[in-house]
Design a protein around this motif. Structure first.
Motif, PDB file in Angstrom:
ATOM      1  N   GLU A 291       0.730  -1.080   0.024  1.00 16.20           N
ATOM      2  CA  GLU A 291       0.071  -0.119  -0.213  1.00 16.20           C
ATOM      3  C   GLU A 291       0.960   1.137  -0.043  1.00 16.20           C
ATOM      4  O   GLU A 291       0.698   2.243  -0.697  1.00 16.20           O
ATOM      5  CB  GLU A 291      -0.831  -0.072   1.173  1.00 16.20           C
ATOM      6  CG  GLU A 291      -1.684   1.413   1.293  1.00 16.20           C
ATOM      7  CD  GLU A 291      -2.323   1.316   2.475  1.00 16.20           C
ATOM      8  OE1 GLU A 291      -3.419   2.269   2.835  1.00 16.20           O
ATOM      9  OE2 GLU A 291      -2.341   0.662   3.502  1.00 16.20           O
ATOM     10  N   PHE A 292       2.051   1.255   0.714  1.00 15.09           N
ATOM     11  CA  PHE A 292       2.862   2.291   0.774  1.00 15.09           C
ATOM     12  C   PHE A 292       3.294   2.657  -0.638  1.00 15.09           C
ATOM     13  O   PHE A 292       3.336   3.724  -0.927  1.00 15.09           O
ATOM     14  CB  PHE A 292       3.847   2.174   1.794  1.00 15.09           C
ATOM     15  CG  PHE A 292       4.784   3.385   2.083  1.00 15.09           C
ATOM     16  CD1 PHE A 292       4.747   4.499   3.029  1.00 15.09           C
ATOM     17  CD2 PHE A 292       6.123   3.150   1.302  1.00 15.09           C
ATOM     18  CE1 PHE A 292       5.660   5.262   2.968  1.00 15.09           C
ATOM     19  CE2 PHE A 292       7.319   4.275   1.437  1.00 15.09           C
ATOM     20  CZ  PHE A 292       6.977   5.143   2.153  1.00 15.09           C
ATOM     21  N   ALA A 293       3.870   1.681  -1.270  1.00 17.28           N
ATOM     22  CA  ALA A 293       4.863   1.755  -2.373  1.00 17.28           C
ATOM     23  C   ALA A 293       3.522   2.185  -3.635  1.00 17.28           C
ATOM     24  O   ALA A 293       3.758   3.137  -4.464  1.00 17.28           O
ATOM     25  CB  ALA A 293       5.475   0.509  -2.826  1.00 17.28           C
ATOM     26  N   VAL A 294       2.247   1.762  -3.402  1.00 18.08           N
ATOM     27  CA  VAL A 294       1.408   2.205  -4.274  1.00 18.08           C
ATOM     28  C   VAL A 294       0.878   3.581  -4.274  1.00 18.08           C
ATOM     29  O   VAL A 294       0.777   4.469  -5.336  1.00 18.08           O
ATOM     30  CB  VAL A 294      -0.036   1.368  -4.373  1.00 18.08           C
ATOM     31  CG1 VAL A 294      -1.080   1.754  -5.151  1.00 18.08           C
ATOM     32  CG2 VAL A 294       0.541  -0.067  -4.706  1.00 18.08           C
ATOM     33  N   ARG A 295       0.865   4.097  -3.088  1.00 19.78           N
ATOM     34  CA  ARG A 295       0.289   5.443  -2.974  1.00 19.78           C
ATOM     35  C   ARG A 295       1.629   6.517  -3.334  1.00 19.78           C
ATOM     36  O   ARG A 295       1.463   7.500  -3.868  1.00 19.78           O
ATOM     37  CB  ARG A 295      -0.110   5.584  -1.270  1.00 19.78           C
ATOM     38  CG  ARG A 295      -1.462   4.739  -1.223  1.00 19.78           C
ATOM     39  CD  ARG A 295      -1.826   4.850   0.522  1.00 19.78           C
ATOM     40  NE  ARG A 295      -2.047   6.002   0.898  1.00 19.78           N
ATOM     41  CZ  ARG A 295      -2.455   6.411   2.120  1.00 19.78           C
ATOM     42  NH1 ARG A 295      -2.711   5.370   2.905  1.00 19.78           N
ATOM     43  NH2 ARG A 295      -2.591   7.643   2.534  1.00 19.78           N
ATOM     44  N   CYS A 296       2.754   6.052  -3.001  1.00 17.56           N
ATOM     45  CA  CYS A 296       3.868   6.719  -3.468  1.00 17.56           C
ATOM     46  C   CYS A 296       4.192   6.968  -4.791  1.00 17.56           C
ATOM     47  O   CYS A 296       4.389   8.013  -5.531  1.00 17.56           O
ATOM     48  CB  CYS A 296       5.197   6.183  -2.704  1.00 17.56           C
ATOM     49  SG  CYS A 296       5.440   6.458  -1.051  1.00 17.56           S
TER      50      CYS A 296
END
Length: 426
Positions: free
Chosen positions: A237-242
């Protein structure tokens, strides 16, 4: 008055020095080089290693030789951990801790009766708001969004020097970001002692990615770069949002410290090599070609030769773009100080030299992978008849040209010379 600063240690210290520069300038004072004759010298100290302590003391003594009658103020982590020693060995007029940087301004202007002041004991106040940005002409600004740490790694004094984690409220972060844009900065670096803990203390229970999204949207015209991340922060989730943020730099400093699970456990790190490798894989999936950098401690107590070799092999497997190597520094007050298997200084230095050479080859491999690509470069300073700046991956690039300061231009990379990439503007 003429004020001179000397800063040691991390980007958080650099941020706090820049904030003090701004406060002094707003009060009508002049900021000069540390080598110049000044009325007040301020040494922002570090205590992450014994060498950092020594460098802090040496800087203080050096300014006394320039102007013996100047006011000398020590602040920062070494001043917090060893205030009596700092006062005695550095002949300081004032020693200030880590909790109230504005006290430095008051002491420089008006003095006070106490030579050791504003050291925190017990619960800390809320996050200290300081103005971001310092001297004019810089292209990159630091923005401290978090302070303190509660990880208590077995080798580290910083939780004792900085206290528990505290976060900058989101409205304050937005305000400082917009002010930095107005001041003409083209890149903002989000920094802190452990930014992965951002928001845990706030009533809204925000997370780091909430802040990153807010900052990137508040300043879409500038690049946003992240400070050091705890590997477990990097989730899908962190990488997708970044990855949905076009102005977020594809440069991720993932704290490593060792590539050996036995050593990581002894360090009281909260991840293992499997989790670290997973973080690297997630980032590369969403940021192809990104730069993943790390720190590496060698010669930790009990680290065998095979542990050391295992650590280097893991660094190679992760294809890290750049690694800062440090020999383990024994620090009184930490659990690692009393661990069995303490290595000699000579052995730690040998491993440090070997690891540095090993990691340099990996860095050059990454730089070579950028040859032929076109990178947007934010230019910062003149060098060798041209200009140098950094790409979003935080790679230094040189081109022939003039009047490029604080401009972002696309550059096609042609060749590598040492650690410097050279190219032509497109």
């Amino acid at each position: 008055m003429k004020i001179a600063f000397y800063t040691l240690g991390c980007k958080t210290n650099q941020y706090e020095t820049q904030a003090l520069e701004r406060l002094f300038l707003e009060r009508g004072h002049e900021v000069v080089a540390f080598s110049d004759f000044a009325d007040v010298y301020i040494v922002n100290t570090c205590t992450v290693t014994a060498l950092a302590d020594k460098k802090s003391r040496n800087a203080a003594r050096r300014c006394r030789k320039i102007n013996p009658n100047a006011t000398l103020i020590l602040c920062g982590c070494y001043a917090q951990i060893e205030p009596t020693q700092a006062k005695a060995l550095c002949n300081a007029d004032y020693v200030v801790g880590t909790s109230d940087k504005r006290a430095v301004l008051a002491l420089a202007e008006g003095g006070g009766p106490d030579r050791v002041t504003d050291l925190w004991h017990g619960p800390l106040p809320a996050f200290e708001a300081l103005p971001a940005g310092g001297l004019a002409g810089r292209t990159r600004a630091l923005l401290k969004i978090q302070d303190g740490c509660q990880n208590f790694c077995s080798y580290c004094l910083i939780p004792f020097a900085r206290g528990p984690s505290r976060s900058m409220p989101l409205p304050d972060a937005i305000f400082e970001t917009k002010r930095l844009v107005k001041d003409g900065y083209h890149e903002i670096v989000l920094t802190g002692i452990e930014i992965s803990e951002y928001g845990l203390d706030l009533p809204e229970k925000l997370t780091l990615i909430d802040l990153i999204e807010t900052i990137c949207c508040a300043a879409p015209e500038v690049r946003v770069r992240l400070g050091s991340l705890e590997p477990r922060t990097v989730t899908e989730e962190f990488a997708v949002r970044c990855a949905a943020l076009p102005n977020l730099c594809p440069h991720f400093h993932l704290s490593l410290q060792s590539g050996c699970n036995r050593t990581l456990a002894a360090m009281n790190r909260r991840y293992d090599t499997v989790r670290y490798a997973q973080s690297c894989d997630i980032l590369r999936q969403h940021f192809p070609g990104c730069a993943i950098t790390a720190d590496l401690i060698v010669g930790f107590p009990g680290e065998s030769e095979s542990d050391f070799a295992e650590s280097l092999a893991f660094v190679r497997a992760c294809r890290l773009a750049r690694v800062h190597v440090f020999p383990y520094s024994r620090r009184k007050g930490t659990r690692a100080y009393s661990l069995p298997g303490q290595l000699t200084t000579d052995e730690k230095e040998r491993r440090s030299a070997e690891a540095t050479s090993f990691c340099k080859a990996l860095q050059l491999d990454y730089l070579d992978s950028l040859i032929g690509k076109t990178l947007p470069v934010l230019f910062e300073r003149m060098r060798e008849g041209g200009y140098t700046g950094h790409s979003p991956e935080y790679v230094e690039v040189w081109v022939s040209g003039s009047d490029l300061h604080n401009q972002t231009r696309d550059v096609r990379i042609l060749v590598r010379e040492g650690e410097l990439l050279k190219g032509v503007m497109v």
